[in-house]
Design a protein around this motif. Structure first.
Motif, PDB file in Angstrom:
ATOM      1  N   ASN A 278       0.929  -1.181  -0.039  1.00  0.00           N
ATOM      2  CA  ASN A 278      -0.075   0.106  -0.146  1.00  0.00           C
ATOM      3  C   ASN A 278       0.856   1.299  -0.042  1.00  0.00           C
ATOM      4  O   ASN A 278       1.782   1.292   0.747  1.00  0.00           O
ATOM      5  N   PRO A 279       0.679   2.214  -0.979  1.00  0.00           N
ATOM      6  CA  PRO A 279       1.662   3.246  -1.184  1.00  0.00           C
ATOM      7  C   PRO A 279       1.827   4.083   0.032  1.00  0.00           C
ATOM      8  O   PRO A 279       2.840   4.360   0.394  1.00  0.00           O
ATOM      9  N   THR A 280       0.525   4.472   1.141  1.00  0.00           N
ATOM     10  CA  THR A 280       0.641   5.288   1.928  1.00  0.00           C
ATOM     11  C   THR A 280       0.870   4.775   3.260  1.00  0.00           C
ATOM     12  O   THR A 280       1.305   5.045   4.304  1.00  0.00           O
ATOM     13  N   GLN A 281      -0.039   3.613   3.363  1.00  0.00           N
ATOM     14  CA  GLN A 281       0.118   2.986   4.567  1.00  0.00           C
ATOM     15  C   GLN A 281       0.683   1.744   4.858  1.00  0.00           C
ATOM     16  O   GLN A 281       0.750   1.076   5.738  1.00  0.00           O
ATOM     17  N   GLY A 282       1.451   1.267   3.691  1.00  0.00           N
ATOM     18  CA  GLY A 282       2.210  -0.070   4.046  1.00  0.00           C
ATOM     19  C   GLY A 282       3.746   0.106   4.231  1.00  0.00           C
ATOM     20  O   GLY A 282       4.382   1.385   4.061  1.00  0.00           O
ATOM     21  N   ILE A 283       4.428  -0.812   4.782  1.00  0.00           N
ATOM     22  CA  ILE A 283       5.306  -0.798   5.299  1.00  0.00           C
ATOM     23  C   ILE A 283       6.654  -0.932   4.444  1.00  0.00           C
ATOM     24  O   ILE A 283       7.752  -0.488   4.776  1.00  0.00           O
ATOM     25  N   ILE A 284       6.352  -1.330   3.342  1.00  0.00           N
ATOM     26  CA  ILE A 284       7.629  -1.288   2.168  1.00  0.00           C
ATOM     27  C   ILE A 284       7.753   0.066   2.030  1.00  0.00           C
ATOM     28  O   ILE A 284       9.224   0.496   1.846  1.00  0.00           O
ATOM     29  N   ASN A 285       7.076   0.999   1.580  1.00  0.00           N
ATOM     30  CA  ASN A 285       7.257   2.343   1.093  1.00  0.00           C
ATOM     31  C   ASN A 285       7.696   3.203   2.283  1.00  0.00           C
ATOM     32  O   ASN A 285       8.580   3.825   2.262  1.00  0.00           O
ATOM     33  N   TYR A 286       7.349   2.685   3.723  1.00  0.00           N
ATOM     34  CA  TYR A 286       7.668   3.480   4.726  1.00  0.00           C
ATOM     35  C   TYR A 286       9.210   3.163   4.841  1.00  0.00           C
ATOM     36  O   TYR A 286      10.110   4.042   5.601  1.00  0.00           O
ATOM     37  N   LEU A 287       9.546   1.940   4.915  1.00  0.00           N
ATOM     38  CA  LEU A 287      10.644   1.655   5.129  1.00  0.00           C
ATOM     39  C   LEU A 287      11.983   2.153   4.237  1.00  0.00           C
ATOM     40  O   LEU A 287      13.006   2.669   4.552  1.00  0.00           O
ATOM     41  N   LEU A 288      11.434   2.076   2.946  1.00  0.00           N
ATOM     42  CA  LEU A 288      12.297   2.633   1.944  1.00  0.00           C
ATOM     43  C   LEU A 288      12.492   4.046   2.012  1.00  0.00           C
ATOM     44  O   LEU A 288      13.415   4.623   1.788  1.00  0.00           O
ATOM     45  N   MET A 289      11.352   5.002   2.556  1.00  0.00           N
ATOM     46  CA  MET A 289      11.762   6.429   2.541  1.00  0.00           C
ATOM     47  C   MET A 289      12.161   6.758   3.983  1.00  0.00           C
ATOM     48  O   MET A 289      12.940   7.480   3.760  1.00  0.00           O
ATOM     49  N   LYS A 290      12.035   5.910   5.181  1.00  0.00           N
ATOM     50  CA  LYS A 290      12.905   5.949   6.329  1.00  0.00           C
ATOM     51  C   LYS A 290      14.406   5.973   5.856  1.00  0.00           C
ATOM     52  O   LYS A 290      15.180   6.623   6.413  1.00  0.00           O
ATOM     53  N   SER A 291      14.623   5.056   4.967  1.00  0.00           N
ATOM     54  CA  SER A 291      16.134   4.713   4.979  1.00  0.00           C
ATOM     55  C   SER A 291      16.666   5.821   3.787  1.00  0.00           C
ATOM     56  O   SER A 291      17.973   5.508   3.474  1.00  0.00           O
TER      57      SER A 291
END
Lengths: 277, 446, 292
Positions: free
Chosen positions: C126-139
């Motif tokens: 999920n683009p906004t609520q999903g963990i993959i994008n979250y981790l990618l953006m955080k790193s």
């Protein structure tokens, strides 16, 4: 020698470390979401672990939803499939292993190639057949379908296992006066027990996790399975992720539990049946 | 026990069986299926309506069957093919033609003829808008009764208009005005450096609801899906191309639609309106109650306004929007056609359709409820005529045209839906996506 | 009893009979019906033999797209299943502690129904609520929301990645079994002869694994061709037709558009292709297991 061992071992640990993360991350996410409130599941950016831990998703799914029903249906269907498939597969495997008859290789080939018939080819006509005999929208119809789908693999695996028991033992027992049945139970059965367990688990897993046949062959809530229940939750207007994930956790538990308890048998069965010299 | 006593007991028991038996034997259970049951306010209304029916018909019991909006056609079609299926159900006009052609629906013509006349003296079918009756019939036979009938209109959030410095009482009349407004409405509301509210929300996912949101844009530009004889694709006309390009560029060029449009279904779009993520959407009678339910703090009935769908500059097409029609039908495998007819008649009766409006704000296809029989001295349902949204929606019915009634319609509209997705994601240019869709539609129709 | 009067070779037929009856009823007969259907005109009330459906099929760009997409999906997943499975199997085969623990862990994703893995990965993507994008953006690797499942170029890789998670353990188990069957002496002898790790891998490991590799690849290919639940829950074939593998196409034609005859036509065609492709593998397996 030790240098090679050290290098390869540390590389191995590295690989396994990655695998741990890769394998476990989705599970962790599934669990974590299932314990969140609806608001938190919509949070941007998402939280890794719930701030407000709650079991409301589980209570909604287990108490208010139809999940217990789905669960029961899946269990009935998967268990029946496992038992029937193993039994008939056993008969067939025994027949292929212990007897010589014309066209054996061809028949074996037919069984194996039947695995290649794609489900989508069959569901339409099969659904018409079931309706004609009034078995549409019943668990029985599903059980018959799943049993048949898992038969080729069951037969092949069990045959492989029975093959490993030398025929001479059979003959020795029968010379001693045992009937075929007695021979089977005392000579063959103990050795192939892992194979049977593997077959049971395999058939169970397949029936438990199927979507296509359930989707096409049933329509009422009363016979819906876990997989069907979950997909139906998705096609509603909003996706309520905590409930969906809670349902997923519950839906994944039986296969995982089964696997954890009986994994030795499963792996032995798979390896022995699949890889022979 | 003496023989006499035995005979007496036997007679009493037989008597009881004869008296009570028929009561049990006559208890008919009808299965009623409706996707609206999955919406809280509708569910309540339907249950109440059914309770009234069961009270009036004590020998009939109605069992409710819930189905999701996206899956209903599949579920009904497979059940009916298999010799089962609900007795009475609610269908979207989108699939009416294919269901009739496949023979899934019970022919109710005889029931209608037996009814005789309606409450004001004319034919039983007179109350319904003629164009809606066309959709439920084939070769003079009827396969269902029309249900909710509403035109698609434009909803806008007055508060967001005001915040953006736009006049709140002037709706956009042309698509150029619309675009100008939408651009101004797409801004950073909470001053965090990122755009968080957009001008327009629409459906880009593969959904039956896509048709209702794209068609008004097509029609108001003067375009159509098929040629009048329904034999060829008409999406290659300049009008259609213009409409398609406009729709796509709202997203790809002007950015007035929030990101991720190809995953949005109707429910998501209504949520965008409810959370003020968008300022305008296309909707109809069902919109306001649902939005209100999603976010009561918005005070939807005050903050939202409805207006006719904008038109393209330079064209004055006869039909500028499309109408939603639902139909009530009987499944062909029903075991109790007479009882099913009673339920059908009840669901489409004047009191019931007035109730559907009260509870769910949906307009009826009955002219004695939604208006149109003034010449006979019959006014519509008061509450409907004075509702600020219903007024607009009913008023637009005269400008509303249905989508083509061909049995291949589900496949045709999905082709258009897919083409829109491909153009939204820039996998193809609008021109390319549309021309390929047109070619495909022509091969579907062959 | 009567049973023993039957000749042994005929007894054999009796044992395999139930199996064949079921196979015929549930697989054989419907397959025949489907073939007959595929030669029936679309939406026809009666049966008249026609090749129309097949002709239409050959000219249908959506079908050929589905063909291409299916090959992409099956090829991508099978290859990745194999590569990752091999690497993990090698790791598990070496001298490590807590081997059992890791093995349990490694097989875990495979037990989960593909519907559930589809759902979990869908949420993760999920683009906004999903963990993959979250981790990618955080790193700091990316700075915008990536539309994994909505983007035509990323949808297929995303689906493949999700399936790899679910599917590699099975291949791994088979390869591991094969590895464990290789006698240690071979490696020891090679080392004495001065062979490097890579050389022993290439000249000992791979050849001994041939049979396991063939079995694993054959089974995996067949099963991947039939995958349905994962795609259904993740993308339903979208966006556009970019993830419309053939099982999804047939399902839509059958249950959404009610083109029963055309759907059968597509399915029959794909079944034939699958059969032709797997035939060599099958021959190998059957011949191998004959071994008598």
């Amino acid at each position: 020698m030790s240098k090679l061992k050290l290098k390869s071992t540390s590389v191995a640990y590295l690989v396994l470390g990655f695998i741990c993360v890769y394998n476990l991350m989705p599970f962790m996410w599934m669990l974590s979401t299932s314990l969140k409130t609806l608001q938190e599941s919509y949070a941007i950016p998402p939280t890794l672990w719930p701030r407000d831990l709650t079991l409301s998703a589980y209570s909604k799914v287990l108490v208010y939803g139809n999940f217990p029903l789905y669960f029961a249906n899946s269990t009935i269907v998967a268990l029946s499939t496992a038992l029937f498939s193993t039994f008939i597969g056993l008969l067939a495997g025994y027949g292929f292993s212990r007897f010589f008859f014309k066209g054996k290789a061809l028949l074996m080939g037919i069984i194996l190639s039947s695995q290649m018939l794609p489900g989508v080819l069959l569901v339409g006509p099969y659904f018409k057949m079931l309706s004609a005999v009034g078995l549409y929208d019943t668990r029985t119809g599903l059980i018959i379908a799943f049993t048949t789908i898992t038969l080729p693999f069951s037969t092949w695996m069990l045959k492989g296992f029975i093959d490993t028991v030398p025929v001479e033992l059979d003959e020795a027992a029968m010379v001693d006066g045992c009937s075929r049945l007695r021979t089977f139970f005392s000579v063959i059965f103990p050795t192939i027990a892992p194979g049977m367990v593997a077959t049971i688990i395999f058939a169970f897993l397949l029936a438990w996790g199927d979507l296509l046949w359930c989707l096409s062959l049933t329509t009422s809530e009363s016979v819906a399975t876990v997989t069907l229940g979950l997909t139906r939750l998705v096609t509603q207007f909003r996706i309520i992720w905590p409930e969906l994930m809670a349902g997923s956790v519950v839906g994944a538990l039986p296969p995982i539990a089964l696997y954890l308890l009986l994994q030795n048998y499963l792996i032995e069965g798979l390896t022995r049946g699949a890889v022979k010299e | 026990m003496s023989r006499k006593k035995l005979v007496v007991i036997g007679l009493v028991i037989s008597g009881l069986i004869f008296a009570i038996g028929p009561c049990y034997a006559q208890k008919i259970t009808l299965v009623f299926s409706d996707w609206h049951l999955t919406e809280p306010h509708w569910e309540q209304a339907l249950k109440e309506g059914i309770a009234v029916f069961e009270a009036e018909n004590p020998e009939i019991k109605v069992k409710l069957d819930y189905v999701s909006y996206a899956e209903k056609e599949t579920k009904y079609a497979t059940a009916l093919e298999a010799g089962k299926g609900p007795d009475v159900f609610h269908l979207h006009a989108y699939s009416m033609r294919s269901f009739i052609e496949r023979g899934y629906l019970y022919d109710i013509t005889e029931f209608i003829e037996k009814e005789g006349s309606c409450w004001y003296g004319k034919d039983f079918l007179d109350p319904w808008y003629p164009q809606t009756l066309e959709l439920v019939s084939k070769d003079g036979r009827y396969y269902g009764l029309p249900g909710d009938f509403m035109a698609m209109v434009l909803f806008r959030n007055k508060k967001l208009f005001q915040e953006a410095g736009l006049p709140t009482d002037i709706p956009p009349r042309t698509w150029d005005d619309f675009l100008a407004y939408a651009k101004k409405l797409t801004r950073d509301r909470n001053n965090d450096g990122r755009v968080d509210t957009w001008g327009f929300g629409t459906v880009g996912a593969i959904s039956p609801g896509f048709e209702l949101r794209f068609t008004p844009v097509l029609f108001s530009h003067g375009g159509s899906y098929l040629t009048p004889d329904n034999k060829r694709c008409a999406l290659d006309t300049p009008e259609a191309k213009r409409a398609f390009k406009f729709f796509i560029e709202l997203y790809t060029r002007y950015g007035v639609i929030p990101p991720g449009v190809t995953a949005r279904n109707p429910g998501d779009v209504r949520e965008q309106l409810a959370t003020e993520e968008v300022a305008m959407i296309l909707g109809s009678g069902w919109t306001v109650p649902i939005v209100d339910g999603l976010n009561p703090d918005l005070k939807a009935s005050e903050v939202l306004e409805a207006s006719p769908v904008p038109v393209a500059a330079g064209v004055s097409p006869k039909y500028t929007t499309t109408a939603w029609l639902s139909t009530w039908v009987i499944g062909r495998n029903t075991k109790y056609p007479e009882a099913a007819w009673k339920l059908l008649r009840h669901q489409t009766s004047k009191p019931m359709t007035e109730k559907w409006f009260r509870d769910a704000r949906v307009l009826s296809s009955r002219r004695d409820v939604s208006g149109g029989l003034e010449s006979l001295g019959i006014t519509g349902y008061n509450e409907l005529l004075f509702d600020k949204f219903a007024r607009v929606i009913a008023g637009e019915l005269a400008h509303a045209k249905f989508v083509p009634q061909v049995k291949e319609w589900p496949q045709i509209i999905e082709t258009v839906n897919t083409a829109v997705q491909e153009a939204f994601t820039k996998a193809k240019s609008p021109e390319q996506a549309l021309s390929e869709a047109c070619r495909r539609i022509n091969s579907i129709l062959k | 009893m009567k049973f023993f009067k039957i000749k042994p070779c005929h007894q054999g037929y009796l044992f395999i009979l139930p199996c064949f009856i079921m196979l015929f009823l549930v697989l054989g007969f419907p397959a025949l019906m489907a073939v007959v259907n595929s030669f029936t005109p679309i939406w026809a009330k009666k049966f008249t033999f026609t090749f129309d459906n097949y002709v239409k099929l050959m000219q249908d760009p959506v079908f050929w797209n589905s063909f291409r997409v299916s090959l992409l999906f099956v090829g991508g997943t099978v290859i990745l299943h194999f590569l990752i499975g091999l690497v993990v199997a090698l790791a598990l085969n070496s001298q490590i502690r807590a081997r059992k623990f890791f093995r349990v862990l490694a097989l875990l994703p495979w037990t989960v129904p593909d519907v559930i893995s589809g759902l979990v990965w869908r949420y993760m993507y999920n683009p906004t609520q999903g963990i993959i994008n979250y981790l990618l953006m955080k790193s700091g690797l990316v700075d915008t929301y990536i539309e994994w499942l909505a983007s035509p170029s990323l949808a297929m890789p995303s689906v493949i990645l999700a399936d790899v998670w679910r599917g590699y353990p099975f291949v791994m188990v088979i390869l591991l079994a094969g590895l464990q069957a290789i006698p240690r002496q071979l490696y020891e002898a090679a080392e004495v002869d001065g062979a490097s790790a890579i050389q022993s891998f290439w000249y000992i490991t791979i050849p001994s694994l041939t049979r396991a590799i063939v079995v694993a690849l054959a089974l995996d290919t067949i099963w991947q061709f039939r995958r349905f639940g994962l795609i259904y829950t993740m993308t339903q074939g979208g966006p556009g037709h970019t993830t419309e593998i053939f099982s999804m196409l047939v399902y839509k034609q059958y249950f959404k558009f009610f083109n029963f005859e055309y759907a059968s036509c597509i399915a029959v065609f794909m079944a034939i292709i699958l059969f032709v492709v797997s035939l060599p593998y099958l021959k190998l397996i059957v011949m191998g297991s004959k071994g008598e």
